[in-house]
Design a protein around this motif. Structure first.
Motif, PDB file in Angstrom:
ATOM      1  N   ARG A 136       0.811  -1.205   0.000  1.00  8.70           N
ATOM      2  CA  ARG A 136       0.000   0.000   0.000  1.00  8.70           C
ATOM      3  C   ARG A 136       0.850   1.263   0.000  1.00  8.70           C
ATOM      4  NH1 ARG A 136      -5.418  -0.740  -1.296  1.00  8.70           N
ATOM      5  NH2 ARG A 136      -6.160  -2.648  -0.329  1.00  8.70           N
ATOM      6  N   GLY A 137       0.260   2.337  -0.504  1.00  6.68           N
ATOM      7  CA  GLY A 137       0.899   3.641  -0.454  1.00  6.68           C
ATOM      8  C   GLY A 137       1.699   3.963  -1.703  1.00  6.68           C
ATOM      9  N   ASP A 138       2.072   5.244  -1.846  1.00  7.12           N
ATOM     10  CA  ASP A 138       2.846   5.707  -2.991  1.00  7.12           C
ATOM     11  C   ASP A 138       4.333   5.455  -2.782  1.00  7.12           C
ATOM     12  OD1 ASP A 138       0.475   6.619  -3.962  1.00  7.12           O
ATOM     13  OD2 ASP A 138       1.005   8.742  -3.980  1.00  7.12           O
ATOM     14  N   LEU A 139       4.995   4.965  -3.821  1.00 10.35           N
ATOM     15  CA  LEU A 139       6.445   4.847  -3.863  1.00 10.35           C
ATOM     16  C   LEU A 139       6.901   5.335  -5.236  1.00 10.35           C
ATOM     17  CD1 LEU A 139       6.966   1.270  -2.358  1.00 10.35           C
ATOM     18  CD2 LEU A 139       7.402   3.434  -1.191  1.00 10.35           C
ATOM     19  N   HIS A 140       8.030   6.067  -5.279  1.00  5.30           N
ATOM     20  CA  HIS A 140       8.511   6.636  -6.538  1.00  5.30           C
ATOM     21  C   HIS A 140      10.011   6.401  -6.643  1.00  5.30           C
ATOM     22  CE1 HIS A 140       4.645   8.787  -6.541  1.00  5.30           C
ATOM     23  NE2 HIS A 140       4.920   9.069  -5.280  1.00  5.30           N
ATOM     24  N   MET A 141      10.449   5.835  -7.768  1.00  4.81           N
ATOM     25  CA  MET A 141      11.862   5.529  -7.964  1.00  4.81           C
ATOM     26  C   MET A 141      12.297   5.945  -9.369  1.00  4.81           C
ATOM     27  SD  MET A 141      13.123   4.128  -5.242  1.00  4.81           S
ATOM     28  CE  MET A 141      12.316   3.700  -3.687  1.00  4.81           C
ATOM     29  N   VAL A 142      13.584   6.326  -9.476  1.00 10.46           N
ATOM     30  CA  VAL A 142      14.195   6.610 -10.769  1.00 10.46           C
ATOM     31  C   VAL A 142      15.281   5.572 -11.010  1.00 10.46           C
ATOM     32  CG1 VAL A 142      15.375   8.287 -12.204  1.00 10.46           C
ATOM     33  CG2 VAL A 142      13.797   9.075 -10.426  1.00 10.46           C
ATOM     34  N   PHE A 143      15.201   4.864 -12.142  1.00  9.66           N
ATOM     35  CA  PHE A 143      16.195   3.865 -12.519  1.00  9.66           C
ATOM     36  C   PHE A 143      16.972   4.379 -13.732  1.00  9.66           C
ATOM     37  CE2 PHE A 143      12.890   1.547 -10.322  1.00  9.66           C
ATOM     38  CZ  PHE A 143      13.585   0.648  -9.532  1.00  9.66           C
ATOM     39  N   ARG A 144      18.288   4.261 -13.663  1.00 11.48           N
ATOM     40  CA  ARG A 144      19.167   4.689 -14.766  1.00 11.48           C
ATOM     41  C   ARG A 144      20.078   3.540 -15.178  1.00 11.48           C
ATOM     42  NH1 ARG A 144      20.632  10.030 -15.896  1.00 11.48           N
ATOM     43  NH2 ARG A 144      22.791   9.316 -16.140  1.00 11.48           N
ATOM     44  N   LYS A 145      20.285   3.446 -16.503  1.00 10.81           N
ATOM     45  CA  LYS A 145      21.194   2.427 -17.033  1.00 10.81           C
ATOM     46  C   LYS A 145      21.979   3.030 -18.197  1.00 10.81           C
ATOM     47  CE  LYS A 145      23.063  -1.622 -17.749  1.00 10.81           C
ATOM     48  NZ  LYS A 145      24.060  -2.172 -16.795  1.00 10.81           N
ATOM     49  N   ASN A 146      23.296   3.010 -18.094  1.00 11.61           N
ATOM     50  CA  ASN A 146      24.173   3.432 -19.183  1.00 11.61           C
ATOM     51  C   ASN A 146      24.647   2.196 -19.942  1.00 11.61           C
ATOM     52  OD1 ASN A 146      24.224   6.269 -18.476  1.00 11.61           O
ATOM     53  ND2 ASN A 146      25.469   5.675 -16.717  1.00 11.61           N
ATOM     54  N   PHE A 147      24.649   2.274 -21.279  1.00 14.01           N
ATOM     55  CA  PHE A 147      25.091   1.139 -22.082  1.00 14.01           C
ATOM     56  C   PHE A 147      25.677   1.636 -23.396  1.00 14.01           C
ATOM     57  CE2 PHE A 147      20.663   1.972 -22.948  1.00 14.01           C
ATOM     58  CZ  PHE A 147      20.517   1.841 -24.321  1.00 14.01           C
ATOM     59  N   VAL A 148      26.430   0.786 -24.029  1.00 10.42           N
ATOM     60  CA  VAL A 148      27.141   1.146 -25.259  1.00 10.42           C
ATOM     61  C   VAL A 148      26.500   0.457 -26.455  1.00 10.42           C
ATOM     62  CG1 VAL A 148      29.350   1.022 -26.480  1.00 10.42           C
ATOM     63  CG2 VAL A 148      29.310   1.486 -24.018  1.00 10.42           C
ATOM     64  N   VAL A 149      26.321   1.210 -27.541  1.00 12.99           N
ATOM     65  CA  VAL A 149      25.810   0.676 -28.806  1.00 12.99           C
ATOM     66  C   VAL A 149      26.896   0.833 -29.857  1.00 12.99           C
ATOM     67  CG1 VAL A 149      24.061   0.920 -30.609  1.00 12.99           C
ATOM     68  CG2 VAL A 149      23.431   1.245 -28.220  1.00 12.99           C
ATOM     69  N   THR A 150      27.281  -0.249 -30.477  1.00 12.06           N
ATOM     70  CA  THR A 150      28.349  -0.209 -31.486  1.00 12.06           C
ATOM     71  C   THR A 150      27.818  -0.025 -32.896  1.00 12.06           C
ATOM     72  OG1 THR A 150      28.309  -2.623 -31.636  1.00 12.06           O
ATOM     73  CG2 THR A 150      29.867  -1.642 -30.079  1.00 12.06           C
ATOM     74  N   ASP A 151      26.537  -0.404 -33.132  1.00  9.28           N
ATOM     75  CA  ASP A 151      25.972  -0.321 -34.480  1.00  9.28           C
ATOM     76  C   ASP A 151      24.530   0.156 -34.370  1.00  9.28           C
ATOM     77  OD1 ASP A 151      25.108  -0.558 -37.061  1.00  9.28           O
ATOM     78  OD2 ASP A 151      25.749  -2.628 -37.332  1.00  9.28           O
ATOM     79  N   ILE A 152      24.239   1.379 -34.801  1.00  7.20           N
ATOM     80  CA  ILE A 152      22.885   1.936 -34.670  1.00  7.20           C
ATOM     81  C   ILE A 152      22.016   1.608 -35.877  1.00  7.20           C
ATOM     82  CG2 ILE A 152      23.613   3.818 -33.161  1.00  7.20           C
ATOM     83  CD1 ILE A 152      23.514   5.661 -35.623  1.00  7.20           C
ATOM     84  N   SER A 153      22.551   0.856 -36.849  1.00  9.34           N
ATOM     85  CA  SER A 153      21.753   0.510 -38.036  1.00  9.34           C
ATOM     86  C   SER A 153      20.841  -0.681 -37.777  1.00  9.34           C
ATOM     87  CB  SER A 153      22.668   0.202 -39.227  1.00  9.34           C
ATOM     88  OG  SER A 153      23.467  -0.943 -38.961  1.00  9.34           O
ATOM     89  N   ASN A 154      21.066  -1.393 -36.679  1.00  9.37           N
ATOM     90  CA  ASN A 154      20.261  -2.574 -36.379  1.00  9.37           C
ATOM     91  C   ASN A 154      19.135  -2.236 -35.401  1.00  9.37           C
ATOM     92  OD1 ASN A 154      21.819  -4.485 -37.922  1.00  9.37           O
ATOM     93  ND2 ASN A 154      23.426  -4.224 -36.379  1.00  9.37           N
ATOM     94  N   ARG A 155      18.155  -3.111 -35.343  1.00 11.12           N
ATOM     95  CA  ARG A 155      16.985  -2.894 -34.500  1.00 11.12           C
ATOM     96  C   ARG A 155      17.340  -3.065 -33.024  1.00 11.12           C
ATOM     97  NH1 ARG A 155      11.345  -3.135 -35.111  1.00 11.12           N
ATOM     98  NH2 ARG A 155      10.229  -3.852 -33.267  1.00 11.12           N
ATOM     99  N   ALA A 156      16.774  -2.196 -32.213  1.00  8.80           N
ATOM    100  CA  ALA A 156      16.904  -2.296 -30.763  1.00  8.80           C
ATOM    101  C   ALA A 156      15.507  -2.221 -30.157  1.00  8.80           C
ATOM    102  CB  ALA A 156      17.782  -1.180 -30.219  1.00  8.80           C
ATOM    103  N   THR A 157      15.223  -3.119 -29.237  1.00  7.50           N
ATOM    104  CA  THR A 157      13.886  -3.212 -28.657  1.00  7.50           C
ATOM    105  C   THR A 157      13.972  -3.094 -27.142  1.00  7.50           C
ATOM    106  OG1 THR A 157      13.196  -4.693 -30.436  1.00  7.50           O
ATOM    107  CG2 THR A 157      11.803  -4.615 -28.486  1.00  7.50           C
TER     108      THR A 157
END
Length: 797
Positions: free
Chosen positions: A48-69
């Protein structure tokens, strides 16, 4: 807080819609990954009750021509940012037994090298759309390339409590906010934010109450920036920016009533307080500023046309003000035009009302609840299937979009309790007098058949079969010695026997139809043994209604059988209900008769008698949904005078909506109730299906239409009617001798053209050739094949 880039909003939604197709095997694989990888912080995850969180993730992409989901889900709300750009809000509303994850192509948002994904997760306390649940967030990013990569939620994600959300006042319809921006550092959605001091996320260990995820089937909601805002009577764009200080009030108006979230760019001193509210009280937010440039964007949407910005403390500069409408991506592909401007305006405003009331569900109302009740359909799907085009499905135009109806039916099934009953509404913990409503259950079974006959989706019947069986058995266990079911009456709010536990005609009539529909559905999926049981129960119930609830003197139906007549009279008196009793039976009512007729309980020999009883009572001020059933029966008379009467009733009873500022559909003909409610939208369906005359003839696989114009006193009517087969463009114009017309029947579809049988036909011309008509009951009919037709009909004078 964050500032949405409106170009990115539009780009993101378009990309989401274009990349919605998926493979069933991938759904199962992703679900299993998500189910095992919920994370949170070391903070409280209680139910019960309100809870608020911020999640952050840094990652590396080597090829932006391919699909990312990106695949993700959270209990119970989230917003997503990639490299500082707003992507989306979610998830779709859900029963705790049936959560659904979002799957989004994020390739256009990524760059070569370092990227940052930020998800702000809110575990809001329960509302009309949210059930209480333990907190948790799960995601997996899939990067395609020479080396496929998965980025799952684990202890490498950084997390911080979102402390700017403080205690808030409760509202049933929307999430109010008290924001103190001083309590969070600015810019946490951006890649260059320093999160080294944040904690690492932790795995949620106790997943016993976390049901298995399935992929979201609904398309994502469309977000549209509303232009032409007015502040204090003048165009906002002509006034901004300007400074507001303590005590200043800004009256903001939108060009139309909308379900929207609000965004403000401010330059302020720390500690200034801004309030956002409207006169109806659903929007009632407070924002306390930090120092400098900042943005306040509400997380939730609010149904509004006029709201107030009030400077409660300090001073600030308002640089930009935006309202972003958010709703199901319907396109009003249908149209209606006639010789009556009032009816034309009504069609426009009622179909617009359906758009307002269609979010991730059909809502009952936009101003008071925003709750998915099973009796949102009818009429929501009736108007949908004749007016709206949904986003494409697997590359094909989605006419008569069934997806909101399907999800409502599924979520209703998921609400089923151990005793077999399903709730009257979904996705909330509300348990009051309306937690269960027996007639809504019957609407649910009928809705499954409506969905099947519109879609041909046999697998969904199999999914619904066990819940349907359990619910109907709950009813059958409550049959009395008379063979009637004893439970609460409701059906419509003006039913004199509403809330009374009795053997009511209305409920038993609805139950008869539910049993008959279940028997039909059972045979489709070869559940023949249970189907025979339901078919037998339906026949016996129909017999019992006609044996025990028929009033021979008035030639209609008593409204219900009450075991204790003295107690019933006392109860009616206490509730100021003037209902007469006779031998334990409550007097006949309009509602009992109309529901018996509509649910096909009335034998052929009694039809004329029941219709005679109803005819003298049509003009009384019933609630709107009573007229939905009345109009169906009135149109079944195939009588031009009756057709005229329907239009006159609509003109009189719906005109106040046009005179009201919001110009949205109402809950009731009289003044009480919501002023933006799904109940009032159904004349738009009758304009398309009966005035223009285009209706499905049997199930979708029969590929048949009825073309049956009912102009009443209109001199012409034209428009586009949406069907499961596509658009049907039609026009009808009365002449001195008859009528001329054009109609475009979709290819591969056959149609039956019908004309009122009150007048003797002299001549029918179709594509410049004479065509013979056959007399069928009280109409003249002729077949049409797919293609464009123009013609004329003349009657003998």
């Amino acid at each position: 807080m964050f500032k949405p880039n409106h170009k990115n909003v539009r780009l993101g939604i378009v990309l989401i819609l274009l990349n919605f197709s998926f493979i069933a095997n991938a759904q199962d694989r992703v679900s299993k990954i998500l189910d095992k990888n919920y994370i949170w912080s070391v903070q409280d995850t209680s139910k019960r009750g309100d809870l608020h969180m911020v999640f952050r993730k840094n990652f590396v992409v080597t090829d932006i021509s391919n699909r990312a989901t990106l695949n993700l889900f959270a209990y119970n709300r989230f917003s997503v940012f990639i490299n500082g750009k707003y992507l989306m809000r979610g998830p779709v509303r859900f029963e705790n037994k049936g959560p659904e994850y979002a799957s989004i192509n994020i390739s256009p948002y990524l760059k070569k090298g370092n990227n940052t994904l930020v998800v702000v997760v809110h575990r809001f306390d329960h509302t009309g759309q949210i059930m209480a649940h333990e907190a948790g967030f799960t995601a997996v990013v899939e990067l395609k390339g020479t080396r496929n990569t998965q980025i799952k939620t684990d202890d490498s994600w950084k997390v911080s409590p979102e402390l700017s959300y403080t205690d808030r006042p409760f509202a049933w319809s929307s999430i109010r906010e008290n924001i103190d921006a001083r309590k969070m550092p600015a810019g946490y959605i951006y890649p260059d934010f320093k999160d080294q001091s944040w904690s690492n996320a932790v795995k949620v260990k106790n997943l016993v109450n976390f049901s298995s995820l399935r992929k979201q089937e609904l398309p994502f909601q469309r977000e549209t920036v509303i232009s032409n805002l007015i502040i204090n009577g003048k165009a906002a764009d002509m006034q901004l920016p300007f400074t507001i200080k303590k005590g200043d009030t800004l009256k903001v108006s939108l060009p139309d009533y909308c379900q929207a979230y609000l965004s403000l760019d401010l330059d302020a001193e720390a500690g200034a307080v801004l309030r956002l509210f409207d006169k109806d009280g659903e929007l009632n937010n407070s924002y306390t500023t930090r120092n400098g440039l900042q943005n306040y964007t509400t997380f939730d949407t609010y149904g509004t046309k006029h709201f107030t910005i009030y400077a409660a403390r300090g001073s600030m500069r308002l640089n930009r003000l935006s309202a972003i409408e958010r709703g199901y991506p319907f396109k009003r592909t249908g149209s209606f035009a006639s010789s009556d401007k009032l009816l034309n305006s009504l069609w426009d405003r009622l179909t617009r009302s359906l758009q307002i009331l269609s979010e991730d569900a059909y809502d009952d109302c936009a101003d008071r609840e925003r709750v998915e009740w099973m009796d949102c359909d009818p009429p929501a799907f009736d108007v949908t299937r004749t007016v709206m085009q949904g986003p494409d499905l697997n590359g094909k135009p989605m006419y008569a979009d069934t997806r909101l109806l399907k999800q409502m039916l599924r979520r209703t099934a998921l609400s089923q309790q151990p005793d077999g009953r399903v709730k009257a509404h979904t996705c909330s913990d509300r348990w009051d007098i309306h937690g269960y409503m027996e007639d809504r259950t019957c609407d649910w079974v009928e809705g499954v058949r409506r969905y099947y006959e519109s879609s041909g989706d046999k697998a969904f019947i199999e999914e619904m079969w066990l819940p349907i069986t359990k619910q109907l058995n709950w009813f059958l266990a409550r049959r009395t010695g008379r063979g009637l079911v004893k439970a609460r009456e409701w059906e419509v709010s003006t039913n004199p026997l509403r809330y009374q536990v009795c053997e009511g005609t209305g409920l038993n009539a609805f139950l008869y139809k539910a049993l008959a529909d279940a028997a039909y559905l059972g045979k489709i999926i070869r559940q023949n043994k249970q189907a025979i049981v339901f078919d037998d129960a339906a026949r016996k119930l129909r017999t019992a209604i006609n044996q025990h609830l028929w009033d021979k003197k008035l030639g209609t139906y008593y409204s219900g059988y009450m075991d204790d007549e003295a107690a019933a009279k006392k109860l009616f008196a206490a509730q100021h209900m003037n209902i007469n009793m006779e031998d334990g039976r409550a007097e006949p009512t309009f509602e009992a008769a109309i529901f018996a007729l509509d649910q096909e309980v009335v034998p052929a020999a009694r039809l004329d008698s029941v219709k005679k009883f109803l005819k003298t009572r049509l003009d009384k001020p019933y609630c709107f949904m009573t007229y939905y059933y009345s109009f169906k029966q009135m149109y079944a008379e195939n009588n031009n005078k009756t057709d005229e009467k329907i239009l006159d009733m609509i003109r009189e009873r719906w005109k106040p909506m046009l005179d009201y500022d919001w110009q949205t559909s109402w809950e009731h003909y009289f003044e009480e109730g919501s002023k933006v409610h799904v109940y009032g939208i159904f004349p738009a369906y009758f304009f398309s299906a009966y005035v223009l005359g285009i209706r499905l003839d049997g199930p979708v696989w029969a590929k048949k239409l009825v073309i049956d114009p009912r102009l009443g006193d209109l001199s012409y009517a034209s428009g586009t009617v949406i069907t499961e087969f596509g658009k049907v463009v039609v026009s009808w114009t009365k002449t001195l001798k008859g009528m001329k017309f054009t109609v475009d029947v979709p290819k591969g579809v056959s149609a039956t053209l019908k004309f009122n049988g009150e007048h003797q036909v002299a001549d029918l011309q179709l594509n410049n050739k004479k065509r013979e008509l056959k007399k069928a009951r009280d109409q003249f009919v002729t077949p049409l094949s797919g293609g464009k037709w123009s013609g004329s009909i003349s009657y003998r004078q």
